[in-house]
Write a protein that holds these residues in place. Sequence first.
Motif, mmCIF file in Angstrom:
data_model
loop_
_atom_site.group_PDB
_atom_site.id
_atom_site.type_symbol
_atom_site.label_atom_id
_atom_site.label_comp_id
_atom_site.label_asym_id
_atom_site.label_seq_id
_atom_site.Cartn_x
_atom_site.Cartn_y
_atom_site.Cartn_z
ATOM 1 N N GLY A 1 0.604 -52.370 8.182
ATOM 2 C CA GLY A 1 0.158 -51.935 6.863
ATOM 3 C C GLY A 1 1.254 -51.510 5.910
ATOM 4 O O GLY A 1 1.149 -50.465 5.267
ATOM 5 N N MET A 2 2.290 -52.332 5.774
ATOM 6 C CA MET A 2 3.387 -52.034 4.848
ATOM 7 C C MET A 2 3.367 -53.039 3.713
ATOM 8 O O MET A 2 2.953 -54.181 3.886
ATOM 9 C CB MET A 2 4.725 -52.119 5.567
ATOM 10 N N ARG A 3 3.850 -52.610 2.550
ATOM 11 C CA ARG A 3 3.925 -53.502 1.400
ATOM 12 C C ARG A 3 5.372 -53.615 0.951
ATOM 13 O O ARG A 3 6.023 -52.611 0.657
ATOM 14 C CB ARG A 3 3.077 -52.962 0.256
ATOM 15 N N LEU A 4 5.868 -54.845 0.903
ATOM 16 C CA LEU A 4 7.215 -55.142 0.423
ATOM 17 C C LEU A 4 7.037 -56.119 -0.726
ATOM 18 O O LEU A 4 6.617 -57.248 -0.500
ATOM 19 C CB LEU A 4 8.060 -55.774 1.532
ATOM 20 N N ALA A 5 7.333 -55.698 -1.947
ATOM 21 C CA ALA A 5 7.036 -56.566 -3.092
ATOM 22 C C ALA A 5 8.011 -56.339 -4.239
ATOM 23 O O ALA A 5 8.435 -55.210 -4.498
ATOM 24 C CB ALA A 5 5.613 -56.300 -3.582
ATOM 25 N N GLY A 6 8.357 -57.440 -4.900
ATOM 26 C CA GLY A 6 9.140 -57.366 -6.119
ATOM 27 C C GLY A 6 10.557 -56.861 -5.962
ATOM 28 O O GLY A 6 11.146 -56.357 -6.919
ATOM 29 N N ASN A 7 11.112 -56.979 -4.771
ATOM 30 C CA ASN A 7 12.472 -56.516 -4.520
ATOM 31 C C ASN A 7 13.475 -57.633 -4.804
ATOM 32 O O ASN A 7 13.190 -58.802 -4.574
ATOM 33 C CB ASN A 7 12.614 -56.040 -3.069
#
Length: 136
Positions: A88-94
Amino acid sequence: ELVHCKDVAIRNCKVFAVGNTGISVAGGSGVRLEDCEITGTGDGCVTIHGGNRKDLTPCNHSVTGCELHHFADWSKTYACAIQAYGVGMRLAGNHIHDAPHCGILYGGKGAATRPLQTSLFVGDKYAGRISPLLDS
């Protein structure tokens, strides 16, 4: 290092010139890294562990809008911009750039989408072997 923290937000910070990992999150829930810059680390930029893989309880940690670059001065492989293990992790727009190896290394339950910019000759995301030692 954030250990078993709940609902912590780190926003608009610059982390640089550290010996190992820029920011490390172990356990807890709802830790958010937003619009940060991490650079000049000996190893990777961000390591996050969380959630429970056995019952699929999400940790809701996130890394969004960060610039992660010029890292892994000591460890040239497997010291990634983001290492994420759990549920349940969010990695976005990096924006990940100027890296010697992979941008994101992850393990756990769930799907990864939208590749990020990263180094040449290696995939931008790498799903490493999952260790039973990481289970909660």
